[in-house]
Design an enzyme around this catalytic site. Structure first.
Site, PDB file in Angstrom:
ATOM      1  N   TYR A  40      13.384  65.774 -26.223  1.00  0.00           N
ATOM      2  CA  TYR A  40      15.254  65.545 -27.113  1.00  0.00           C
ATOM      3  C   TYR A  40      14.657  66.705 -27.770  1.00  0.00           C
ATOM      4  O   TYR A  40      13.946  66.208 -28.565  1.00  0.00           O
ATOM      5  CB  TYR A  40      15.781  64.176 -26.257  1.00  0.00           C
ATOM      6  CG  TYR A  40      15.807  63.549 -25.143  1.00  0.00           C
ATOM      7  CD1 TYR A  40      16.682  64.035 -24.236  1.00  0.00           C
ATOM      8  CD2 TYR A  40      15.179  62.379 -25.781  1.00  0.00           C
ATOM      9  CE1 TYR A  40      16.544  63.416 -23.343  1.00  0.00           C
ATOM     10  CE2 TYR A  40      15.522  61.386 -24.026  1.00  0.00           C
ATOM     11  CZ  TYR A  40      15.995  62.444 -22.704  1.00  0.00           C
ATOM     12  OH  TYR A  40      15.758  61.409 -21.727  1.00  0.00           O
ATOM     13  N   ASP A  41      15.342  67.506 -27.320  1.00  0.00           N
ATOM     14  CA  ASP A  41      15.394  68.587 -28.867  1.00  0.00           C
ATOM     15  C   ASP A  41      16.355  69.067 -29.458  1.00  0.00           C
ATOM     16  O   ASP A  41      16.430  69.009 -30.708  1.00  0.00           O
ATOM     17  CB  ASP A  41      15.300  69.996 -27.877  1.00  0.00           C
ATOM     18  CG  ASP A  41      14.182  70.547 -27.214  1.00  0.00           C
ATOM     19  OD1 ASP A  41      12.983  69.776 -27.442  1.00  0.00           O
ATOM     20  OD2 ASP A  41      14.701  70.802 -26.224  1.00  0.00           O
ATOM     21  N   THR A  42      17.680  68.381 -29.113  1.00  0.00           N
ATOM     22  CA  THR A  42      19.027  67.902 -29.813  1.00  0.00           C
ATOM     23  C   THR A  42      19.435  66.830 -29.900  1.00  0.00           C
ATOM     24  O   THR A  42      19.578  65.825 -29.151  1.00  0.00           O
ATOM     25  CB  THR A  42      20.190  69.025 -29.565  1.00  0.00           C
ATOM     26  OG1 THR A  42      19.928  69.859 -28.947  1.00  0.00           O
ATOM     27  CG2 THR A  42      21.245  68.873 -29.976  1.00  0.00           C
TER      28      THR A  42
ATOM     29  N   LYS B  11      16.885  69.488 -33.411  1.00  0.00           N
ATOM     30  CA  LYS B  11      18.591  69.322 -33.990  1.00  0.00           C
ATOM     31  C   LYS B  11      18.746  68.768 -34.423  1.00  0.00           C
ATOM     32  O   LYS B  11      18.996  67.946 -33.469  1.00  0.00           O
ATOM     33  CB  LYS B  11      18.946  71.303 -32.903  1.00  0.00           C
ATOM     34  CG  LYS B  11      20.042  71.335 -33.732  1.00  0.00           C
ATOM     35  CD  LYS B  11      20.668  72.446 -32.869  1.00  0.00           C
ATOM     36  CE  LYS B  11      20.066  73.979 -32.438  1.00  0.00           C
ATOM     37  NZ  LYS B  11      20.142  74.552 -31.674  1.00  0.00           N
TER      38      LYS B  11
ATOM     39  N   ARG C  26      18.799  68.188 -22.807  1.00  0.00           N
ATOM     40  CA  ARG C  26      17.338  67.949 -23.756  1.00  0.00           C
ATOM     41  C   ARG C  26      18.181  67.205 -24.928  1.00  0.00           C
ATOM     42  O   ARG C  26      17.514  67.389 -25.922  1.00  0.00           O
ATOM     43  CB  ARG C  26      16.286  69.336 -23.953  1.00  0.00           C
ATOM     44  CG  ARG C  26      16.171  69.377 -22.322  1.00  0.00           C
ATOM     45  CD  ARG C  26      14.552  70.780 -23.203  1.00  0.00           C
ATOM     46  NE  ARG C  26      13.462  69.556 -24.428  1.00  0.00           N
ATOM     47  CZ  ARG C  26      12.350  68.817 -23.636  1.00  0.00           C
ATOM     48  NH1 ARG C  26      11.583  68.682 -22.423  1.00  0.00           N
ATOM     49  NH2 ARG C  26      11.335  69.308 -25.189  1.00  0.00           N
TER      50      ARG C  26
END
Lengths: 301, 301
Positions: B18-20, B52, B239
């Site tokens: 996961y990016d966010t 993020k 993500r």
């Protein structure tokens, strides 16, 4: 299927069959400040025939005493003990139905008429018009001391509604599962002389939402209102008729109480609402254009 | 069925996938005035890995700017543009989703934080903290001149709620079917430091009742809130992960938006709420005791 009355014999039969006549007021006896033609004559005719006359209104801001001035002003004979407003029935519900002990108190979200009716029933009150609770100053639970004697919250139309009153009422109901939650009526709006404004049902909505539960209602169409009337006067529902202009309050109220119902078309309901493809599922027993039509009974042979 | 995270590799995989990262605040980062142990470290770890970070709160009385002071006070790094409060998303909804023309105005039932966010989005407002509308004096429709430019009513938590504000908001919505009806959130109560008080959902309840219709909500769990976030920042929902302590707001919100969800047990939800015979039908993808657990990722080989 409703029976549409038209012949003198129809009206005469109504007079013969019913001893107790319950009336909604606005839309039946008058419309705003204008009397419905013949209404005074019909009430006179009923009194002459020794009928019991009862006026049933959801108005919760006025006591019966102050509501009577509306009758006086329009020249309609009425006695205080014939008038059942939802403020009065709320008070009767507290004193005579749930029989709240005299040591207990009611927290009021409402106006002077509601306070007056509660006090007339010998009930101690908090809130209502108390200046301490009619404020827009911040409310903090840290400064709030709950009165352990509050056994009910009664909510009516309150044009001085504010966060302090709502928060106190909420606390009484949240902290004490036995505290009764009572609303004078569920009318979402009311017709002021210049248009619709939020009604008593909208004033109790924050409490219903915050608590996730509904109050007992003492106004039409709730049968609790009829229970309150029955607590004060004795009549046979089989020989009683409810006359009203609204299907979802007056007619539903009569039906829920096992009364015969008569719809008049001088108020909110039109003929299209009771016949044809879009007719309401609420079907009154009888329909007539106007209360004044009942004068025709005198022409029956 | 939720996956209960426990091994360092579980947490490392979460960081990889996961990016966010979207966070609810109270019950996740802090509880009242107390930081959750390890929360600052985890946010640091996420920033170090170039994730993020987005903070999502239903608080509608504070602007992002004033809500940031809560982060500052507890020593949690946060930037105003990472904070999405329901007052801000209501403003973004008006400016960027429905794109209310700049010639139009919003009638506000709410407090300074909501006004600030609306004005920051270049929206003209009426009501709100205007002294003329913060009064317990009688309201009469006869004296009310409707502003024809009002194109939306936005309702948040308003501890100065009163009949004048409710009646004006009601008129704008009643008289103009195209007037947008927006609520910051539907929380029926909110936890003040001394106990529950009526929340924004209770403040909009009179309008919902009087109008017989529901507002568009810009707070959790409504997906409108995510639409507002998406209108400002770009991310891939596949993500993205929503971390929260409440099933019926945070987790439902994440699920409605197609995000992965992680429940922490440092807030309102207990393990009994998600397992066993009385478990909620709302099932998060992952569960962990506390946000601080994610520090274990650093021990993964």
């Amino acid at each position: 299927m409703s029976v549409a009355l038209s012949a003198p014999a129809d009206y005469e039969k109504l007079l013969e069959n019913y001893d107790t006549w319950l009336f909604d007021c606005d839309g039946v006896l008058w419309r705003g400040d204008h009397l419905i033609e013949g209404a005074v004559d019909v009430l006179g005719l009923l009194r002459q025939r020794n009928k019991k006359v009862v006026f049933v209104t959801n108005n919760a801001t006025k006591s019966r005493r102050s509501y009577k001035s509306k009758f006086d002003q329009l020249g309609v004979e009425a006695h205080v003990d014939e008038i059942y407003g939802s403020a009065y029935t709320a008070a009767v519900y507290v004193s005579s139905v749930i029989k709240l002990p005299k040591t207990k108190k009611v927290y009021v979200v409402g106006m002077a008429g509601l306070e007056e009716e509660l006090q007339n029933e010998g009930i101690s009150i908090l809130g209502g018009s108390d200046p301490a609770d009619n404020t827009l100053e911040p409310f903090s639970l840290a400064d709030f001391v709950r009165d352990p004697d509050v056994g009910a919250v009664v909510c009516g139309l309150d044009t001085k509604i504010n966060y302090t009153k709502l928060s106190k009422a909420f606390q009484y109901l949240l902290q004490d599962k036995n505290c009764h939650f009572i609303a004078t009526n569920e009318d979402s709006t009311y017709p002021s002389s210049h248009g619709l404004l939020p009604g008593a049902g909208s004033i109790s909505a924050p409490l219903r939402t915050a608590l996730g539960r509904n109050p007992v209602c003492t106004g039409k169409p709730a049968s609790t209102m009829l229970d309150c009337i029955k607590a004060k006067i004795n009549f046979d529902p089989k020989r009683a008729i409810m006359v009203g202009d609204r299907l979802n309050t007056d007619i539903l109220f009569g039906q829920a109480g096992g009364l015969t119902t008569l719809l008049v078309l001088t108020g909110i309901t039109t003929i299209a609402d009771i016949t044809g493809p879009n007719a309401s599922p609420i079907v009154p027993d009888f329909v007539t254009a106007s209360l004044g039509d009942i004068r025709m009974a005198e022409k029956a042979v």
